[in-house]
Design an enzyme around this catalytic site. Structure first.
Site: not given
Lengths: 83, 465
Positions: B81, B157, B181
């Site tokens: 990420k 996310s 997330s």
């Protein structure tokens, strides 16, 4: 004169608060948002008010759900400072 | 070549490397080709570190040729990420604002640890802005797309982290999980995801969101891969104030211990209300496979979710306050408006939430005197459509962005370890959370492994693109 000196001594440096945007939506929280934005020096655009109000309303509704839950005065918060 | 480098799991790759059946340079080239060919559709990567990956692969192959022992993740391509520091890249955290940051001087600790185990970083991944998101949609980089239906959300996310693994671009990725997330995108994309105990994995050199709730963890297509990555990343780190000073507790060798002696229950009440038929079917299928026939009530879960919501909004607002003053128009409006509203919550209410948090933790820990694991849905539904703003939960129309995590928030709120396992329903998968007591990731992973062995949990093949 003494009064003027005291006034200067008490004066604290502070950021100039942003000029709050005009109330745009008529939402009950608009005045609160306007005042909080002033205090936090957050420059808001009028068109942001409806979404901010909706989010703040959700925050306060959920916070109230937590706050109404009766716990003893002695209850410690999760975040406790350790020296 | 004995393995297909695109569909192989991390464990299969590491095994083939050790056996000398494949070399790291071939694996990296195949991975870079797959990213080049398929990521324009999935939109999971925001940077591909091709030269770095090639150099690393060559070094690993040289070591192999010299007879040096290979690590447990030798040759395994992975991506992170884009809130993880990667040397030479600005740490975006999904934002426009962070693009002006100086390139990171050093990798995040967990990247260093994975590479020490032989893994090879190939890039950084799309995510919701500043991690304040459950959708996987990013206004600056575009939405990551669900490999099982490109018109659907990945969840967020850590949306790119899920799309890249579910789409067979890499076998392993890292995400972060503040309120769900990792678990939400794992659920919507049909992956295994591990959110370890709060404080287990070091967060040094990652961009924060809510310090008291932020966790890091892996996403993969098998339990073994989660365990391999998790074992490689464990260990104390003085650079993360929240990282526990605990010894490494490896789990990979424990996975096959089976279910004997484990007491498992299904979370009732709050965790059934609002769940779609698919979410209920998935939990029931997992419970049936495990022979679970008892429900358990996680007390005041709705209030826990509310308190997590308030703490997130306010701590997140504190983190971004100066940026909100100076760069507000450069935020994703959906994130900006939530953060501004968070800044305006009175402190007395935040303290109430922190007081409740301690009470709730004590009550939930009492449950683990009766059971070893609790099952709950990971998301209330399968993947919504990209751009979908609202959905109906328990008869109420609610924003998708804030509510996909209703079942994950009450768990991460008190830092419990969770493995999200994918149940391959048609047409879309959905995840089930296996929740255990603090520091008992081993139990959650054992159960996940058993479900995988039974064929109940599996990462489904993606839609061809």
């Amino acid at each position: 004169m003494a009064k003027a000196r005291r006034s200067r001594a008490n004066a604290r440096p502070r950021k100039r608060a942003a000029k709050a945007a005009p109330v745009a939506t008529g939402h009950p929280l608009d005045d609160f948002i306007k005042a909080a934005a002033h205090g936090l020096a957050l420059p808001l655009k009028p068109e942001w008010f409806p979404a901010i109000a909706a989010n703040l309303e959700t925050n306060l509704r959920l916070a109230a759900l937590v706050a109404e839950f009766g716990l003893p005065d002695e209850s410690e918060p999760a975040a406790v400072f350790t020296a | 070549m004995a393995i297909n480098p695109i569909s192989a799991t991390a464990a299969e790759i590491a095994y083939a490397m050790k056996a000398g059946e494949v070399c790291a340079t071939v694996l990296v080239e195949a991975t870079l080709r797959a990213i080049h060919m398929r990521d324009p559709v999935l939109n999971s990567f925001t940077a591909v570190t091709a030269e770095r990956a090639r150099a690393r692969a060559e070094a690993i192959d040289r070591d192999q040729a010299r007879g040096l022992p290979s690590g447990p993740l030798a040759g395994v391509p992975f991506a992170v990420k884009n809130l993880f520091d990667v040397e030479g890249l600005a740490t975006l955290a999904g934002s426009k604002i962070n693009r002006a940051r100086a390139p990171a001087a050093r990798d995040a600790v967990v990247i260093e640890r994975l590479e020490s185990a032989g893994a090879i970083l190939v890039g950084t991944l799309n995510m919701g802005e500043y991690a304040y998101d459950f959708t996987g949609e990013n206004i600056h980089d575009g939405p990551s797309r669900n490999p099982h239906d490109l018109s659907r959300m990945t969840g967020g996310s850590s949306g790119g982290s899920a799309a890249a693994v579910a789409g067979r671009l890499v076998p392993l990725s890292l995400g972060s999980d503040t309120n769900g997330s990792i678990r939400v995108p794992a659920s919507l994309c049909g992956l295994f995801g591990l959110k370890p105990t709060y404080g287990r994995l070091p967060r040094a050199r990652t961009f924060p969101f809510v310090a008291s709730l932020d966790h890091l963890g892996p996403l993969a297509r098998s339990t073994v891969d989660l365990a391999l990555a998790y074992d490689a990343m464990q260990g104390p780190d003085p650079e993360d104030a929240a990282c526990a000073d605990r010894p490494i507790e490896p789990v990979t060798s424990l996975l096959q211990r089976g279910l004997d002696g484990l007491r498992i229950a299904v979370a009732g009440g709050y965790f059934r209300a609002g769940a779609s038929r698919e979410a209920v079917v998935a939990v029931d299928r997992v419970a049936a496979a495990l022979g679970v026939n008892q429900d358990i009530e996680i007390p005041e879960a709705a209030r826990a979710r509310a308190a997590a919501y308030v703490i997130t909004a306010t701590e997140g607002a504190a983190l971004h306050l100066e940026r909100l003053r100076k760069r507000a128009p450069d935020f994703d409006p959906a994130v900006r408006d939530r953060l501004i509203a968070g800044a305006m919550v009175p402190a007395a209410l935040v303290t109430k939430a922190q007081i409740f948090r301690r009470w709730y933790r004590a009550r939930v820990l009492e449950l683990f005197e009766k059971v070893d694991a609790i099952l709950a849905p990971a998301t209330p539904c399968t993947a919504p459509s990209i751009g979908q703003k609202t959905f109906v939960l328990d008869g109420e129309e609610l924003p998708v962005r804030a509510n996909l995590g209703i079942y994950t928030q009450p768990i991460s709120f008190i830092g419990l370890p969770v493995v999200a396992v994918p149940v391959p329903l048609a047409p879309l998968p959905i995840g089930v959370q296996i929740i255990t007591a603090p520091w008992r990731e081993d139990v959650a992973l054992r159960i996940a492994y058993a479900l995988e062995e039974m064929g109940v949990a599996a990462a489904p093949e993606p839609q061809p693109n």
